[in-house]
Design an enzyme around this catalytic site. Structure first.
Site: not given
Length: 646
Positions: A281, A323
């Site tokens: 992330d 991501e």
């Protein structure tokens, strides 16, 4: 040849030599193959003179982490190595979901495995399920632990049992590794607040505003409305701490090698839960440098590759997803460049395709998508995309400004038009979305809303207009048809398979009211699921059955696996997007009409790209041949064809 291919060769040779069962031997061979890259990456980030001891600590950490990996998962790692690039298979079809909003908890999720199997889903991205602060926690992306399961979802045993059941059903799992920051309740943050200088150095902390003010000169604001600025004053420490996302999310200081070594341990704790794909992330933000945006920096790429080189030694069957919702040319870099080519992340979000699809819906033209996708360099052969139209987050308009100008538009005006189209500022637009984090300083903003509502179904149902209801359904299926046939792993967002509309209940939730992304984070409606097929004309039934049919067709045709065999054809009709998927001597052409009018394609052009028009080809979706009208193929409003010659 990247490092993964090298490990595959080593594993196969070991089997030929009858020592394939010696897991330690194979571990040592992987370490020998990767250690030079690990050393190069480590000392390019941390000067060797000062940090040599930390390098040996890293090697000790790698050995301990391999020893701690469960034997069942070590054996699975070898199976994955032997199977090649399993993540590029046409059999892969994913769904992203919040466990609690899908069916209460982990055990509730396990009960729904037959639902996934019926639709054809075999890859689940579960949104964060580890412990987090009570109240605001960015949907779990403010982490208190990287491996302890939050009690609202169940226990660690519940998850381990679920992961085992998933493996037995040939289902792959993905969880998030929030690699850029922790919550302000994480154990390191708590120690930092209590005065530990050692742990304050795990974050970017400053006694005064001098350095923070220098950073602020170039750092963009991620959430300008709810969390303006990039630093928060902590009264317990009496220091400023970097908080690029939210005030309760403290950015990790990867300039400190201890942080990397510790985070590698956290990464493996997550992998050892039985996770197949780990979503990194916010990885674009990992390295901070004064005078820059502190996004997509070369050091961030080196750091990601270092994570992957270590992970390959310990658990080569686990892969990484980037991501990185960044500009098109920057996305490609997360597969790796130079000595890291093919050695960063195996998977990346195809955010460019996602944004371009929404652009084409609003403009009713495929021109910008055609130009953008044909002029971006190809990804490495061993990488693949996650193709999606919607996720838990907002929709960012990450277009390349140069491409927009080349189409004759002003980038700022064009972006404003797209925002207006989807957020209720154009009276004629059927889209029902909300503006997210509008920044009046630069006119930038993002979009929230469910796919069905953004594509006009909510408006159509309110108006009880059969024509625009049909248009909305066709748009939903067309968009999903593209992500199912374009090269990569299609990821369906939970609820979209039953055409779920916006959920406005977030406005009554104190923890969610200031974050309108919750409008597209609905609770799964199992009453709707139970009624599927009872009413054939129901939009939910049509969408579900349409997706189920497309997923089945994808899995039946090996040409839909990702081997970089996507040929985009420059269509003479600006409203129609055309590409071809091939495998050996087999081809399928996907044609999508983005206009609300019937568009036509001349038979001469169809023949020029290889389509045997008329009775000599069929649409896989309907298994019907075509009727040409005046030597042209008509495509109805928002119609999609998967054409195969017969």
């Amino acid at each position: 040849m990247n490092q993964a291919e090298l490990h595959r060769i080593l594993a196969l040779k070991s089997q030929e030599n009858k020592d394939s069962l010696d897991l330690d031997v194979l571990y040592n061979r992987r370490l020998s193959a990767n250690i030079s890259l690990i050393k190069t990456h480590f000392f390019s980030l941390y000067q060797e003179v000062e940090h040599k001891d930390y390098f040996f600590k890293l090697l000790d950490q790698i050995a301990l982490l391999f020893k701690a990996r469960p034997t069942e998962l070590k054996n699975q790692d070898l199976e994955r190595l032997n199977s090649g690039n399993w993540y590029q298979s046409e059999k892969m079809v994913g769904m992203q979901l919040y466990v609690d909003r899908f069916n209460k908890d982990i055990n509730g999720l396990k009960e729904k495995l037959p639902y996934f199997q019926d639709l054809g889903i075999n890859f689940l991205h579960l949104m964060p399920i580890t412990t987090r602060p009570t109240g605001e926690n960015d949907g779990g992306y403010a982490v208190n632990s990287y491996h302890e399961i939050d009690g609202k979802y169940g226990t660690k045993k519940d998850f381990l049992d679920f992961a085992k059941k998933a493996r037995e059903n040939n289902m792959f799992l993905m969880l998030d590794f929030v690699v850029n920051h922790t919550s302000d309740e994480f154990e390191w943050a708590e120690k930092a607040k209590k005065g530990s200088l050692h742990h304050q150095n795990y974050y970017y902390t400053y006694a005064d505003r001098h350095i923070p003010d220098e950073f602020e000169k170039t750092l963009p604001e991620i959430f300008p409305q709810s969390a303006p600025g990039n630093f928060t004053y902590n009264e317990e420490m009496e220091k400023w701490v970097m908080t690029c996302f939210n005030t309760y999310q403290w950015d990790l200081n990867y300039r400190n090698p201890e942080v990397f070594i510790e985070m590698l341990g956290n990464l493996m704790s997550l992998a050892n839960l039985g996770v197949d794909v780990i979503r990194f992330d916010a990885l674009a933000f990992l390295w901070k440098k004064l005078g820059t945006l502190s996004q997509n920096l070369p050091e961030a790429h080196t750091l990601i590759s270092l994570f992957r080189m270590c992970l390959q030694v310990i658990a080569p069957g686990v892969i990484l997803l980037a991501e990185a919702i960044v500009a098109p040319r920057n996305i490609i870099k997360y597969f790796g460049e130079g000595i890291s080519e093919g050695n960063e992340c195996e998977i990346a979000y195809n955010a460019s395709l996602m944004a371009l699809l929404w652009n084409s819906i609003a403009t009713k033209k495929a021109s910008l998508m055609l130009k953008s996708l044909t002029e971006i360099p190809n990804k490495p052969n061993d990488g693949t995309w996650i193709n999606y139209i919607r996720c838990h987050d907002d929709i960012g308009l990450g277009y390349d400004d140069d491409f927009v100008r080349a189409m004759g538009s002003d980038p700022t005006a064009h972006k404003q038009f797209i925002l207006n189209y989807y957020t209720g500022r154009l009276e004629w637009s059927p889209a029902k979305g909300l503006m997210f984090m509008y920044n009046p300083k630069n006119g930038d903003g993002r979009i929230t809303g469910s796919a069905a509502s953004l594509l006009g179904l909510e408006t159509a149902l309110e108006l009880k207009n059969k024509i625009i209801i049909d248009y909305a359904i066709s748009k939903i299926l067309m968009m999903h048809g593209i992500i199912l046939t374009y090269g990569g792993i299609p990821m369906i967002y939970a609820g979209d398979e039953i055409a779920t509309l916006n959920d406005y209940s977030y406005e009554q939730n104190q923890d969610h009211v200031n974050d309108n992304r919750w409008v597209n984070r609905p609770i799964q409606n199992w009453d709707v699921v139970a009624s599927l097929n009872k009413t054939k004309e129901n939009p939910s039934t049509i969408v579900y059955n349409g997706l189920k049919n497309m997923i089945r067709l994808r899995k039946e045709h090996v040409l839909f696996k990702d081997s970089n065999e996507v040929k985009i054809h420059g269509c003479p009709n600006e409203h129609v997007f055309v590409y071809e998927r091939t495998y050996k001597n087999d081809s399928v052409w996907v044609l999508s009409n983005f206009n609300e009018l019937t568009e036509t394609l001349d038979i001469g052009w169809l023949l020029s790209i290889g389509i045997h028009a008329g009775k000599n080809s069929i649409d896989l979706l309907t298994q019907e041949t075509f009727n040409l009208i005046h030597n042209a193929l008509p495509l109805k409003p928002f119609q999609q064809l998967w054409i195969k010659n017969i």
